[in-house]
Design an enzyme around this catalytic site. Structure first.
Site, short mmCIF file in Angstrom:
data_model
loop_
_atom_site.label_atom_id
_atom_site.label_comp_id
_atom_site.label_asym_id
_atom_site.label_seq_id
_atom_site.Cartn_x
_atom_site.Cartn_y
_atom_site.Cartn_z
N SER A 1 0.80 -1.22 0.00
CA SER A 1 0.00 0.00 0.00
C SER A 1 0.84 1.27 0.00
CB SER A 1 -0.94 0.02 1.21
OG SER A 1 -0.20 0.10 2.41
N LYS B 1 -6.32 5.01 7.94
CA LYS B 1 -5.15 5.76 7.48
C LYS B 1 -5.46 7.26 7.41
CE LYS B 1 -3.18 1.96 4.75
NZ LYS B 1 -2.90 1.45 3.40
#
Length: 801
Positions: free
Chosen positions: A645, A688
């Site tokens: 990611s 996040k």
């Protein structure tokens, strides 16, 4: 190429309008018979429950906390209640081989009756038989038999005496037995006088005595035979008296259980055993008599009511003994003893004729329990034996109970990985567990499913005796369910997390003395759950705030970017920004992943680095060698790093290092890329974004900060209210990315630039800056190579290789 437009606030969270819910509280809703969205798994459960062929046991798989156990038990209990009740089972003493107790199968409800009848019989035997043998009738008849023996002996000796008198001889009884002596004038001749008699007379006496001795020997030899005859008559008397005392009772029981051959045989054996052990009853020795009576009991191991339906058993500790049963022992005078009354059933016995539910991980972690389960299912019978017997560790004599025929449906509960591992590595598993029921993790979020979800919430509240929920509270639970699913277009399938949330909200509603659970109570429960689990998250934010961990959220820096990661601690996950840096210098196309070199990087992360290195080479050195030696590192990261990611962030920081392009640190980046530079979806985007938002908020929101994420992750956004409010006030922004060039433009402020037909990028573009710097690296490499070639010295090796 235009800069990505920040997302409007309505795309960051999908609300559930309470007005669309056509009820005031969940008390108005009908309960839901089956969980929503699990049609596939329910069809498999139904088929597995109905299939009676061997091997069609079930494996129900789904993630932990999905409520597999509760759902399976509820569905099986409903089905089992409509099925016929299986048999009762008991163990009986085996009079032919005491170490092999016999198994008796009875119609449901008859086991308790049989045990009660045998207990009553034992009580009757304990009192009736001794009193029978103490009765006047028995004593009189026994005395008569004894007198008959005495009379026969007396008559035999009297006849012998009369015959002896004909020979002037008499029969004398001495301490050592019987003997004959000569008589004259009515008196016994002593030995001295006998020697003075004429020889003919002495010879006559001797011949007579020898003849009589033979006759005496014949009488003496007859006495044991007479005694045996009398003993036989005594036994017949005992049998007659016993039958008189309890024969009628045994016959009644035999008629009652005559349709069960094992029971009838056992009752006959009891009658014969009573007769054979009559001396024990007559003697009155309590311990020996109780030992005999104990053999007449029934060890009822399975007792059922006639209309209770099939059993559903959940075995929470699936050890070998708890599955197949055990034989207990007791200590007597320092020795371990056992008998058939100490046989104890296992869960396979208790579930016979019904369903046995076992946690797959638990049975696999118990020593030798898994082989025992497979052996039992393959054999179709439950054999009670210890592990010592099975594996030959114990050779002492012990019980070997008759095995019970098995007709149990076994349901294993576990996660998907466990199922696939068993299917791949255990050859017996596919033969014994032929049906898998795969539970859905989530379901589509549409109006129909939202209505079903509301009914599911109502069902849980009613089942757990909670207060009804208002429609506002239901709407908030639905929204939270989408957050749990990490997808605004889907709903988490429910399970433990939803149940716990409702329980906590009900508690807060009780504290507020509210009659219903409101939206505020749901919010209060969610906030409390987060606070309990957020200590480490708060500590992580603190070290960033104090500057211990460097995460700049303002200004521009070259060769540095803010990436995003997620930490999962138990059931709580939170996002944490990570500073990623890069270096670049002339080299031979080498990209060093410092995390991998330090053995901190996982395989997926290494794959992501290799993909971005190939993208870099194909874009800027498609027809020549890439003259680059670069490195990438996650700063102040001292644990393992895995996942791809951070690929977009790593590529951007690498391009920044090569092209000397400053990057805006007010924007953090997440996303993976492929070899074509397309940005791909990643997980944990909500955590996040919220993690970087908290860092920015505690340092100061400038209005220029935000997060760039894959455009394909936009449907997954379900952000907290604080983030949405900041976006609405233009203090924070969320940018969707389709291509790495989107991220490059957003972070650097330069247009990315598209290569022309000659392969060159427009002047003033970010890609042109990168290409020009790489060209200078290549020129430096050629110049160094020419110098080394002219001097004849070997070319210096790249130390980063």
């Amino acid at each position: 190429m235009a800069l990505p437009e920040p997302l409007p606030v309505d795309r960051l969270y999908r609300t559930c309008d309470p007005e669309q819910l056509d009820f005031e509280t969940t008390a108005e809703l009908d309960p839901l018979e089956a969980p929503p969205g699990q049609e596939r798994a329910l069809e498999a459960l139904e088929l597995g429950a109905r299939m009676r062929a061997p091997g069609f046991n079930l494996f129900v798989m789904g993630p932990d906390g999905a409520g597999k156990n509760a759902m399976v038990q509820r569905l099986l209990h409903e089905r089992a209640a409509q099925e016929p009740t299986p048999s009762d089972w008991c163990y009986l003493y085996n009079f032919d081989e005491s170490t092999q107790p016999r198994l008796l199968r009875l119609p449901p409800g008859q086991g308790l009756r049989l045990r009660h009848d045998l207990e009553q019989l034992i009580e009757e035997l304990r009192s009736t038989i001794p009193s029978t043998f103490e009765s006047d009738e028995y004593q009189s008849r026994l005395q008569e038999l004894q007198q008959q023996l005495n009379r026969r002996q007396r008559e035999a000796f009297e006849a012998l005496q009369q015959e002896a008198e004909q020979y002037d001889v008499t029969l004398l009884q001495t301490p050592s037995g019987f003997t004959f002596a000569p008589v004259k004038d009515g008196e016994v001749i002593d030995p001295e006088k006998f020697q003075q008699l004429p020889e003919d007379e002495r010879r006559r006496y001797q011949q007579a005595i020898e003849h009589l001795q033979e006759r005496l020997q014949g009488v003496v030899q007859q006495i044991p035979k007479w005694r045996k005859e009398i003993q036989h008559q005594v036994r017949r008397l005992n049998e007659e008296m016993i039958l008189l005392a309890v024969g009628q009772r045994i016959q009644e029981l035999r008629q009652r259980y005559g349709e069960l051959p094992v029971a009838a045989t056992h009752l006959d054996a009891i009658r014969n055993d009573i007769i054979e052990n009559v001396d024990a009853f007559r003697s009155g020795e309590q311990e020996h008599m109780e030992y005999i009576l104990n053999r007449y009991r029934a060890n009822l191991i399975i007792a059922r009511e006639p209309d209770e339906g099939a059993p559903v058993v959940y075995e929470d500790m699936p050890t070998h003994q708890r599955l197949v049963g055990r034989t207990e022992h007791h200590v007597h005078q320092g020795a371990l003893l056992t008998d058939f009354t100490l046989i104890r059933p296992g869960s396979m016995h208790l579930a016979n004729g019904g369903y046995l539910i076992i946690d797959a991980q638990k049975i696999l972690t118990q020593p030798l329990a898994w082989p025992s389960l497979k052996r039992t299912l393959s054999a179709g019978e439950v054999r009670i034996e210890s592990l010592e017997q099975v594996h030959g560790f114990w050779t002492t004599v012990t019980l070997e109970p008759e095995p019970m025929p098995l007709r149990t449906k076994v349901v294993l509960l576990g996660d998907r990985m466990l199922y696939y591992l068993l299917a791949a590595y255990d050859p017996d598993f596919p033969e014994l567990f032929k049906i898998e029921a795969d539970l859905e993790d989530d379901l589509p979020r549409d109006d129909a499913n939202q209505a079903l979800y509301a009914r599911m919430i109502a069902t849980v509240a009613a089942r757990q005796q909670l207060r009804p929920l208002s429609r506002g509270a239901v709407a908030r639970v639905i929204e939270h369910s989408s957050r749990m699913a990490d997808d605004s277009e889907r709903l988490a399938a429910g399970g433990r997390a939803i149940n716990d949330l409702l329980e906590e909200a009900n508690h807060y509603a009780g504290d507020a003395q509210a009659e219903t659970i409101e939206r505020t109570h749901i919010e209060q429960a969610l906030a409390a759950q987060e606070r309990r689990a957020s200590r480490l998250r708060d500590r992580s934010l603190e070290v960033i705030r104090r500057g211990t961990v460097v995460i700049p959220t303002q200004g521009r820096r070259t060769a540095s970017v803010n990436g995003l990661s997620v930490l999962q601690l138990g059931e709580f996950a939170f996002g944490r920004p990570t500073r990623i840096t890069a270096t670049a210098r002339p080299g031979r196309g080498q990209l060093v992943d410092i995390e991998r070199e330090a053995k901190l990087g996982g395989k997926i992360h290494s794959k992501g680095v290799m993909i971005l290195s190939r993208y870099l080479a194909s874009r800027f050195a498609a027809d020549r060698e890439l003259s680059l030696s670069a490195s990438i590192a996650f700063e102040q990261s001292y644990g393992g790093v895995d996942g791809d990611s951070a690929s977009v962030a790593e590529l951007c920081v690498l391009l920044s290092a090569i092209g000397e392009l400053p990057i805006d640190h007010g924007i953090a980046v997440t996303g993976s890329i492929n070899q074509l530079g397309e940005v791909q979806a990643v997980g944990g985007v909500n955590e996040k974004i919220e993690g970087f938002f908290e860092v920015c908020r505690q340092q100061e929101l400038t209005g220029a900060q935000g997060v760039a994420l894959p455009a394909t992750n936009v449907p997954h956004l379900m952000l907290r209210r604080e983030v949405r409010e900041a976006v609405e006030r233009s203090q924070f922004h969320i940018y969707p990315l389709h291509h790495v060039d989107d991220a490059l433009e957003l972070l650097t402020g330069y247009p990315a630039g598209t290569a022309g037909e000659d392969g060159s990028f427009p002047a003033g573009s970010a890609n042109r800056a990168v290409a020009d710097r790489l060209a200078r690296f290549a020129e430096t490499r050629r110049r160094d190579a020419d110098e080394h070639h002219g001097t004849g010295a070997p070319e210096e090796e790249d130390r980063d290789e």
